[in-house]
Design a protein around this motif. Structure first.
Motif, PDB file in Angstrom:
ATOM      1  N   ALA A 104      -0.398  -8.696  -5.636  1.00 47.71           N
ATOM      2  CA  ALA A 104      -0.478  -8.911  -4.193  1.00 47.71           C
ATOM      3  C   ALA A 104       0.578  -8.075  -3.460  1.00 47.71           C
ATOM      4  N   ALA A 105       1.771  -7.989  -4.044  1.00 48.33           N
ATOM      5  CA  ALA A 105       2.833  -7.175  -3.440  1.00 48.33           C
ATOM      6  C   ALA A 105       2.414  -5.717  -3.379  1.00 48.33           C
ATOM      7  N   ASP A 106       1.770  -5.238  -4.446  1.00 47.00           N
ATOM      8  CA  ASP A 106       1.253  -3.863  -4.441  1.00 47.00           C
ATOM      9  C   ASP A 106       0.225  -3.668  -3.331  1.00 47.00           C
ATOM     10  N   GLY A 107      -0.604  -4.689  -3.116  1.00 47.98           N
ATOM     11  CA  GLY A 107      -1.597  -4.613  -2.051  1.00 47.98           C
ATOM     12  C   GLY A 107      -0.950  -4.465  -0.689  1.00 47.98           C
ATOM     13  N   PHE A 108       0.055  -5.283  -0.421  1.00 45.81           N
ATOM     14  CA  PHE A 108       0.750  -5.189   0.862  1.00 45.81           C
ATOM     15  C   PHE A 108       1.511  -3.867   0.982  1.00 45.81           C
ATOM     16  N   ARG A 109       1.993  -3.347  -0.152  1.00 47.71           N
ATOM     17  CA  ARG A 109       2.671  -2.049  -0.133  1.00 47.71           C
ATOM     18  C   ARG A 109       1.690  -0.943   0.252  1.00 47.71           C
ATOM     19  N   ASP A 110       0.491  -1.014  -0.284  1.00 46.21           N
ATOM     20  CA  ASP A 110      -0.531  -0.021   0.060  1.00 46.21           C
ATOM     21  C   ASP A 110      -0.933  -0.134   1.536  1.00 46.21           C
ATOM     22  N   LEU A 111      -1.078  -1.357   2.014  1.00 46.79           N
ATOM     23  CA  LEU A 111      -1.421  -1.560   3.422  1.00 46.79           C
ATOM     24  C   LEU A 111      -0.305  -1.048   4.318  1.00 46.79           C
ATOM     25  N   ALA A 112       0.939  -1.308   3.931  1.00 46.85           N
ATOM     26  CA  ALA A 112       2.074  -0.831   4.714  1.00 46.85           C
ATOM     27  C   ALA A 112       2.109   0.693   4.768  1.00 46.85           C
ATOM     28  N   ALA A 113       1.754   1.343   3.667  1.00 46.23           N
ATOM     29  CA  ALA A 113       1.744   2.813   3.654  1.00 46.23           C
ATOM     30  C   ALA A 113       0.748   3.360   4.679  1.00 46.23           C
ATOM     31  N   LEU A 114      -0.390   2.722   4.787  1.00 49.26           N
ATOM     32  CA  LEU A 114      -1.374   3.124   5.794  1.00 49.26           C
ATOM     33  C   LEU A 114      -0.818   2.912   7.199  1.00 49.26           C
ATOM     34  N   ARG A 115      -0.080   1.827   7.356  1.00 49.35           N
ATOM     35  CA  ARG A 115       0.475   1.517   8.679  1.00 49.35           C
ATOM     36  C   ARG A 115       1.657   2.409   9.029  1.00 49.35           C
ATOM     37  N   VAL A 116       2.414   2.829   8.024  1.00 47.28           N
ATOM     38  CA  VAL A 116       3.505   3.768   8.272  1.00 47.28           C
ATOM     39  C   VAL A 116       2.953   5.074   8.831  1.00 47.28           C
ATOM     40  N   ALA A 117       1.852   5.551   8.266  1.00 45.94           N
ATOM     41  CA  ALA A 117       1.231   6.793   8.742  1.00 45.94           C
ATOM     42  C   ALA A 117       0.820   6.662  10.200  1.00 45.94           C
ATOM     43  N   ILE A 118       0.317   5.493  10.577  1.00 49.59           N
ATOM     44  CA  ILE A 118      -0.074   5.267  11.973  1.00 49.59           C
ATOM     45  C   ILE A 118       1.168   5.234  12.863  1.00 49.59           C
ATOM     46  N   ALA A 119       2.196   4.510  12.427  1.00 50.86           N
ATOM     47  CA  ALA A 119       3.424   4.380  13.218  1.00 50.86           C
ATOM     48  C   ALA A 119       4.100   5.721  13.451  1.00 50.86           C
ATOM     49  N   GLU A 120       4.018   6.609  12.460  1.00 52.16           N
ATOM     50  CA  GLU A 120       4.700   7.906  12.566  1.00 52.16           C
ATOM     51  C   GLU A 120       3.856   8.985  13.233  1.00 52.16           C
ATOM     52  N   SER A 121       2.655   8.633  13.642  1.00 59.47           N
ATOM     53  CA  SER A 121       1.783   9.612  14.301  1.00 59.47           C
ATOM     54  C   SER A 121       2.226   9.831  15.751  1.00 59.47           C
TER      55      SER A 121
END
Length: 204
Positions: free
Chosen positions: A40-57
């Motif tokens: 589950a932690a890996d899942g949230f890590r993957d979701l966060a990576a997608l969100r980091v890309a959005i935040a840094e756009s």
């Protein structure tokens, strides 16, 4: 997760899939729940990576807030079994797993920050931001869970899932864009309805 679901998953099954001894997983995880917490932690890590890309756009605050909410729903659709583990009741003692708590909060803070930034642009006060964020969370999570449970859209309605997702998130963000004064007007009207209802009950 996608093949057999979280409830049928076992350490023995995973050991066979990984080509290791049945005892091997117990050297790394505190039982099945410890393993599930790590997944589950890996899942949230993957979701966060997608969100980091959005935040840094370089996109606008509105676009970032929309995409943060949209990516949550899309992640749930793409990884149904994993998502159900991440947000469902299978992991009972969630607070006992620091990695899971850390990754969950990292993803949430990325999402919350984008929604809060958009709200601040629209002159919402700091004291209202937690409520705005929780309302946004309710929208994205409600969409995800309704879709995964095959409860939306209703079979007698000529709608696509994509239409409902886009409309629902856009409608919420349009309410944020309208500002706190618009919300206050609606809430005053609702409170008036409650007051009228209480008066009618008292008279009876």
């Amino acid at each position: 997760m996608e093949e057999i679901g979280v409830h049928e998953l076992s350490l023995r099954y995973l050991a066979r899939k990984a080509g290791v001894s049945e005892a091997a997983p117990s050297h790394h995880f505190a039982g099945k729940e410890g393993l599930l917490a790590a997944i589950a932690a890996d899942g949230f890590r993957d979701l966060a990576a997608l969100r980091v890309a959005i935040a840094e756009s370089d996109e606008t605050a509105l676009s970032k807030a929309y995409r943060m909410m949209r990516v949550y729903v899309e992640f749930a659709q793409r990884y149904k079994g994993l998502f159900e583990l991440m947000v469902g009741p299978r992991i009972v003692a969630r607070d006992s797993y620091p990695e899971l708590s850390t990754e969950t909060m990292k993803s949430f803070r990325l999402f919350a920050s984008s929604v809060e930034q958009f709200a601040l642009e629209k002159q919402w006060e700091e004291r209202s931001l937690a409520l705005v964020t929780h309302a946004a969370w309710s929208v994205e999570h409600g969409l995800a869970t309704l879709i995964l449970s095959d409860r939306m859209p209703q079979s007698d309605k000529p709608l696509s899932i994509d239409q409902v997702v886009e409309f629902s998130i856009s409608m919420f963000l349009s309410a944020v864009a309208a500002g706190a004064s618009s919300l206050e007007e609606v809430m005053m009207h609702i409170q008036g309805l409650h007051g009228a209802g209480k008066t009618r009950r008292t008279r009876r």
